[in-house]
Motif scaffolding. Structure first.
Motif, PDB file in Angstrom:
ATOM      1  N   ALA A  16       0.843  -1.210  -0.103  1.00 50.16           N
ATOM      2  CA  ALA A  16      -0.119  -0.130  -0.230  1.00 50.16           C
ATOM      3  C   ALA A  16       0.926   1.229   0.043  1.00 50.16           C
ATOM      4  CB  ALA A  16      -0.807  -0.195   1.079  1.00 50.16           C
ATOM      5  N   LEU A  17       2.117   1.106   0.713  1.00 46.88           N
ATOM      6  CA  LEU A  17       2.746   2.241   0.691  1.00 46.88           C
ATOM      7  C   LEU A  17       3.603   2.538  -0.600  1.00 46.88           C
ATOM      8  CD1 LEU A  17       4.321   4.589   2.230  1.00 46.88           C
ATOM      9  CD2 LEU A  17       6.098   2.699   2.989  1.00 46.88           C
ATOM     10  N   LEU A  18       3.941   1.397  -1.190  1.00 49.79           N
ATOM     11  CA  LEU A  18       4.493   1.628  -2.581  1.00 49.79           C
ATOM     12  C   LEU A  18       3.651   2.223  -3.452  1.00 49.79           C
ATOM     13  CD1 LEU A  18       6.914   1.028  -4.434  1.00 49.79           C
ATOM     14  CD2 LEU A  18       6.138  -1.430  -4.739  1.00 49.79           C
ATOM     15  N   VAL A  19       2.315   1.562  -3.557  1.00 50.54           N
ATOM     16  CA  VAL A  19       1.281   2.109  -4.459  1.00 50.54           C
ATOM     17  C   VAL A  19       0.890   3.600  -4.303  1.00 50.54           C
ATOM     18  CG1 VAL A  19      -1.064   2.044  -5.218  1.00 50.54           C
ATOM     19  CG2 VAL A  19       0.296  -0.064  -5.033  1.00 50.54           C
ATOM     20  N   THR A  20       0.863   3.927  -3.020  1.00 56.14           N
ATOM     21  CA  THR A  20       0.577   5.469  -2.612  1.00 56.14           C
ATOM     22  C   THR A  20       2.037   6.300  -3.152  1.00 56.14           C
ATOM     23  OG1 THR A  20      -0.580   4.870  -0.621  1.00 56.14           O
ATOM     24  CG2 THR A  20       0.285   6.907  -0.763  1.00 56.14           C
ATOM     25  N   MET A  21       3.319   5.949  -2.972  1.00 56.40           N
ATOM     26  CA  MET A  21       4.213   6.551  -3.476  1.00 56.40           C
ATOM     27  C   MET A  21       4.163   6.766  -4.851  1.00 56.40           C
ATOM     28  SD  MET A  21       5.425   7.564  -0.684  1.00 56.40           S
ATOM     29  CE  MET A  21       6.963   8.628  -1.541  1.00 56.40           C
ATOM     30  N   ARG A  22       3.852   5.691  -5.624  1.00 54.22           N
ATOM     31  CA  ARG A  22       3.755   6.048  -7.306  1.00 54.22           C
ATOM     32  C   ARG A  22       2.810   7.023  -7.430  1.00 54.22           C
ATOM     33  NH1 ARG A  22       4.035  -0.635  -8.519  1.00 54.22           N
ATOM     34  NH2 ARG A  22       5.939  -0.731  -8.232  1.00 54.22           N
ATOM     35  N   TRP A  23       1.543   7.090  -6.886  1.00 57.85           N
ATOM     36  CA  TRP A  23       0.530   8.066  -6.959  1.00 57.85           C
ATOM     37  C   TRP A  23       1.173   9.440  -6.526  1.00 57.85           C
ATOM     38  CZ3 TRP A  23      -2.566   7.696 -10.612  1.00 57.85           C
ATOM     39  CH2 TRP A  23      -3.237   6.621 -10.843  1.00 57.85           C
ATOM     40  N   VAL A  24       2.075   9.567  -5.557  1.00 60.60           N
ATOM     41  CA  VAL A  24       2.398  10.913  -4.983  1.00 60.60           C
ATOM     42  C   VAL A  24       3.388  11.089  -6.105  1.00 60.60           C
ATOM     43  CG1 VAL A  24       3.926  12.037  -3.516  1.00 60.60           C
ATOM     44  CG2 VAL A  24       2.152  10.411  -2.656  1.00 60.60           C
ATOM     45  N   PHE A  59       2.530   7.632 -14.811  1.00 64.12           N
ATOM     46  CA  PHE A  59       1.223   7.519 -14.929  1.00 64.12           C
ATOM     47  C   PHE A  59       0.788   5.893 -14.886  1.00 64.12           C
ATOM     48  CE2 PHE A  59      -3.252   7.364 -15.885  1.00 64.12           C
ATOM     49  CZ  PHE A  59      -3.789   8.179 -14.528  1.00 64.12           C
ATOM     50  N   ALA A  60       1.633   5.572 -16.067  1.00 61.39           N
ATOM     51  CA  ALA A  60       1.296   4.117 -16.514  1.00 61.39           C
ATOM     52  C   ALA A  60       1.944   3.230 -15.246  1.00 61.39           C
ATOM     53  CB  ALA A  60       2.260   3.719 -17.770  1.00 61.39           C
ATOM     54  N   ASN A  61       3.191   3.344 -14.758  1.00 58.58           N
ATOM     55  CA  ASN A  61       3.548   2.591 -13.620  1.00 58.58           C
ATOM     56  C   ASN A  61       2.372   2.930 -12.478  1.00 58.58           C
ATOM     57  OD1 ASN A  61       5.403   1.221 -12.008  1.00 58.58           O
ATOM     58  ND2 ASN A  61       6.082   3.127 -11.154  1.00 58.58           N
ATOM     59  N   ALA A  62       1.898   3.870 -12.097  1.00 57.07           N
ATOM     60  CA  ALA A  62       1.036   3.908 -11.100  1.00 57.07           C
ATOM     61  C   ALA A  62      -0.399   3.207 -11.424  1.00 57.07           C
ATOM     62  CB  ALA A  62       0.730   5.417 -10.394  1.00 57.07           C
ATOM     63  N   GLN A  63      -0.749   3.588 -12.425  1.00 55.19           N
ATOM     64  CA  GLN A  63      -2.120   2.955 -12.857  1.00 55.19           C
ATOM     65  C   GLN A  63      -1.962   1.388 -12.929  1.00 55.19           C
ATOM     66  OE1 GLN A  63      -4.692   4.677 -12.984  1.00 55.19           O
ATOM     67  NE2 GLN A  63      -6.192   3.475 -13.995  1.00 55.19           N
ATOM     68  N   TRP A  64      -1.177   0.925 -13.447  1.00 54.23           N
ATOM     69  CA  TRP A  64      -0.724  -0.663 -13.703  1.00 54.23           C
ATOM     70  C   TRP A  64      -0.891  -1.265 -12.344  1.00 54.23           C
ATOM     71  CZ3 TRP A  64       4.519  -3.278 -13.237  1.00 54.23           C
ATOM     72  CH2 TRP A  64       4.711  -4.552 -13.812  1.00 54.23           C
ATOM     73  N   GLN A  65      -1.064  -0.662 -11.319  1.00 57.27           N
ATOM     74  CA  GLN A  65      -1.239  -1.342  -9.961  1.00 57.27           C
ATOM     75  C   GLN A  65      -2.957  -1.761  -9.842  1.00 57.27           C
ATOM     76  OE1 GLN A  65       1.544  -2.342  -8.187  1.00 57.27           O
ATOM     77  NE2 GLN A  65       2.517  -1.439 -10.050  1.00 57.27           N
ATOM     78  N   HIS A  66      -3.762  -1.099 -10.788  1.00 59.53           N
ATOM     79  CA  HIS A  66      -5.173  -1.354 -10.665  1.00 59.53           C
ATOM     80  C   HIS A  66      -5.618  -1.937 -11.799  1.00 59.53           C
ATOM     81  CE1 HIS A  66      -4.357   1.363  -7.371  1.00 59.53           C
ATOM     82  NE2 HIS A  66      -3.848   2.037  -7.885  1.00 59.53           N
TER      83      HIS A  66
END
Length: 134
Positions: A16-24, A59-66
């Motif tokens: 969750a922290l990693l995903v949050t950091m990607r979005w930050v 954005f692709a990196n962050a969105q890829w988590q979902h």
């Protein structure tokens, strides 16, 4: 000797922290892209191109988590183009139509390259992480 479960890091919490950091990172880079002054000549075109390559990739990196990676890359392209359009036409409009078209073309090309680069690079990173976890 088994360790106490309380002392083991939570895998869910670290993910969750990693995903949050990607979005930050996406939010921060979007802010940089929107507020950067683009009125300093030819070098601005090169920097704008790099900014949108980076924005699309992040954005692709962050969105890829979902969502699946192909879809994430497509959404990243459209997101970066949207930000580029807002930036070129509304936040930092140029004095001539040609300058606005160059700004839009630069943002669009950067977004496309970022999305195209993101797909194989993120696949490779995922494969390396998977191999390391085995």
């Amino acid at each position: 000797m088994p360790q106490n479960k309380k002392n083991q890091p939570s895998l869910l919490g670290s993910r969750a922290l990693l995903v949050t950091m990607r979005w930050v990172l996406v939010a921060a880079w979007t802010g940089v892209t929107l507020v950067a002054p683009w009125d300093f000549g030819t070098i601005a075109t090169i920097l704008r191109f790099g900014a949108y390559v980076t924005l699309s990739f992040l954005f692709a990196n962050a969105q890829w988590q979902h969502i699946p990676l192909k879809n994430a890359c497509a959404v990243a392209f459209f997101y970066a183009v949207l930000i580029g359009t807002i930036n070129a036409l509304f936040l930092h409009p140029e004095t001539s139509t040609t300058s606005n078209l160059i700004a839009l073309a630069t943002a669009t090309c950067g977004a496309a390259i970022g999305s195209v680069i993101a797909y194989p690079l993120l696949q490779r990173i995922d494969n390396l992480i998977s191999l390391r976890g085995q």
